[in-house]
Design an enzyme around this catalytic site. Structure first.
Site, PDB file in Angstrom:
ATOM      1  CB  SER A  48      -0.915   0.011   1.226  1.00  0.00           C
ATOM      2  OG  SER A  48      -1.882  -0.997   1.117  1.00  0.00           O
ATOM      3  CG  ASN A  71       0.780  -7.018   9.556  1.00  0.00           C
ATOM      4  OD1 ASN A  71       0.917  -5.803   9.481  1.00  0.00           O
ATOM      5  ND2 ASN A  71      -0.272  -7.667   9.043  1.00  0.00           N
ATOM      6  CG  MET A  73       3.928  -4.842   8.300  1.00  0.00           C
ATOM      7  SD  MET A  73       5.391  -5.579   8.999  1.00  0.00           S
ATOM      8  CE  MET A  73       6.634  -4.864   7.965  1.00  0.00           C
ATOM      9  N   GLY A  74       2.537  -0.914  10.120  1.00  0.00           N
ATOM     10  CA  GLY A  74       2.327   0.539  10.222  1.00  0.00           C
ATOM     11  C   GLY A  74       2.512   1.273   8.907  1.00  0.00           C
ATOM     12  CG  LEU A  75      -0.317   2.148   6.442  1.00  0.00           C
ATOM     13  CD1 LEU A  75      -1.113   3.384   6.837  1.00  0.00           C
ATOM     14  CD2 LEU A  75      -0.746   1.704   5.056  1.00  0.00           C
ATOM     15  CB  CYS A 130      -4.240  -0.033   7.322  1.00  0.00           C
ATOM     16  SG  CYS A 130      -2.835  -0.420   8.388  1.00  0.00           S
ATOM     17  CB  ILE A 191     -11.412  -9.541   4.938  1.00  0.00           C
ATOM     18  CG1 ILE A 191     -10.774 -10.858   5.388  1.00  0.00           C
ATOM     19  CG2 ILE A 191     -12.884  -9.600   4.835  1.00  0.00           C
ATOM     20  CD1 ILE A 191     -11.317 -11.442   6.693  1.00  0.00           C
ATOM     21  N   GLY A 244      -6.061 -16.317   4.260  1.00  0.00           N
ATOM     22  CA  GLY A 244      -5.821 -17.726   4.580  1.00  0.00           C
ATOM     23  C   GLY A 244      -5.839 -18.675   3.398  1.00  0.00           C
ATOM     24  N   GLY A 265      -1.315 -14.384   0.592  1.00  0.00           N
ATOM     25  CA  GLY A 265      -0.345 -13.587   1.331  1.00  0.00           C
ATOM     26  C   GLY A 265       0.559 -14.435   2.194  1.00  0.00           C
TER      27      GLY A 265
HETATM   28  O1  RRO Z   1       1.211  -1.926   6.961  1.00  0.00           O
HETATM   29  C1  RRO Z   1       0.410  -2.506   7.731  1.00  0.00           C
HETATM   30  O2  RRO Z   1       0.521  -2.468   8.974  1.00  0.00           O
HETATM   31  C2  RRO Z   1      -0.760  -3.238   7.217  1.00  0.00           C
HETATM   32  C3  RRO Z   1      -1.593  -2.743   6.237  1.00  0.00           C
HETATM   33 BR1  RRO Z   1      -1.278  -1.186   5.303  1.00  0.00          BR
HETATM   34  C4  RRO Z   1      -2.769  -3.453   5.911  1.00  0.00           C
HETATM   35  O3  RRO Z   1      -3.592  -3.073   5.061  1.00  0.00           O
HETATM   36  N1  RRO Z   1      -3.005  -4.611   6.571  1.00  0.00           N
HETATM   37  C5  RRO Z   1      -2.173  -5.084   7.510  1.00  0.00           C
HETATM   38  O4  RRO Z   1      -2.459  -6.133   8.095  1.00  0.00           O
HETATM   39  N2  RRO Z   1      -1.051  -4.388   7.827  1.00  0.00           N
END
Ligand code: RRO
Length: 305
Positions: A48, A71, A73-75, A130, A191, A244, A265
């Site tokens: 993203s 996760n 990750m925080g974009l 997110c 989703i 999944g 994924g």
């Molecule tokens: O980067 C993320 O933390 C993150 C995003 Br943008 C998302 O759409 N879904 C996710 O599980 N992690």
């Protein structure tokens, strides 16, 4: 091996088969995404992308849990402008590219959509789901009115097919799906990850620095199937299943629930890139062995006549 075609049109995006990587997985560079395509995916999705570079949350950002990963990750992303050349490189190789993107406002969504369209993306996937950042950075788990407004604004700004990726972290996912359809979405991706957490009993603290994260992997599949089922009963546009999918049986379950395509994924981490070929050939064999002439013949079949 039969050569029954798995080609599919998802909301105007033509694919050689119904598999893609899920946004955020392997989507940080054109070289990785090229490998995804060469491993058999029908299209590739970018991580993203937002209007400016972001480094994301502090570590730890990922933890393995029962049946998958959490996760937060925080974009993290280099920003849409810096990713333009990666998209151009993929297009030089003739690879169908879906650009996943986000913004903190409708104006930012439109701005980023313009950059990605100009770079040559074949379709856009709006990420308004997110689980890991606040509303000020991404229209977090956007309410239906916002989903509709963002979708309509992006559709106004581009001729590309627009997919809308929905969150499962709501009481009724069909409200978001209907809102996206009203806004003119060409398909719904169902989703994104499910909010959860893990706790370290020795440290007596949450494992993730962000405390909560998004659950992906096999543990998410029953929720994702239910969401695809409900979304496909609520809208007339195609649904892309995500959550999944690890093998062809999972993919068939999603197709029977109403998905026209699937995103993979977590399974790419568990099984490697061979998962795309395994899923597509498994779908093909299933269709042939059960006497179906085309993939569309099983989409939504579990709903009955
Ligand atoms: O980067 C993320 O933390 C993150 C995003 Br943008 C998302 O759409 N879904 C996710 O599980 N992690």
């Amino acid at each position: 091996m039969s050569q029954l075609s798995l080609a599919v049109d998802v909301g105007g995006l033509k694919l050689r088969n119904p598999t893609m990587n899920a946004a955020g997985v392997l989507g940080m560079s054109s070289s990785l995404l090229k490998r995804v395509y060469e491993s058999g995916a029908g299209a590739v999705l970018t991580k993203s992308l937002g209007p400016t570079p972001r480094s994301g949350h502090p570590n730890p950002t990922v933890v393995a849990v029962e049946g998958g990963f959490l996760n937060a990750m925080g974009l993290p992303n280099p920003g849409a402008i810096h990713f333009r050349d990666e998209i151009r490189k993929l297009k030089l190789s003739g690879i169908p590219v879906v650009a996943s993107f986000f913004g903190a406002s409708i104006e930012q969504f439109v701005e980023v959509a313009g950059v990605l369209a100009e770079a040559g993306a074949d379709a856009l996937e709006i990420n308004c789901s997110c689980p890991n950042v606040g509303k000020e950075r991404c229209l977090l788990e956007a309410d239906p009115d916002t989903v509709e407004a963002v979708t309509a604004a992006v559709k106004d700004a581009t001729d590309l097919p627009v997919f809308v990726k929905l969150t499962p972290n709501v009481t009724d996912i069909s409200e978001g799906a209907r809102a996206a359809e009203r806004g003119g979405a060409d398909a719904i991706t169902a989703i994104n990850t499910l909010r959860g957490m893990a706790v370290d009993v020795d440290a007596r603290r949450p494992v993730l620095a962000n405390v909560t994260g998004g659950l992906s992997g096999p543990a998410l599949k029953p929720v994702a199937l239910r969401c695809v089922w409900e979304v496909s009963e609520s809208v007339g546009i195609p649904v892309i299943g995500c959550g999944g999918v690890s093998d062809w049986r999972d993919a068939i379950e999603f197709l029977l629930c109403g998905a026209s395509a699937v995103q993979v994924g977590t399974a790419t981490a568990t099984y490697g890139l061979g998962v795309f070929h395994a899923v597509t050939e498994g779908i093909r064999n299933y269709l042939v062995e059960n006497g179906f002439g085309a993939m569309k013949d099983i989409v939504g079949l579990a709903h009955g006549a």
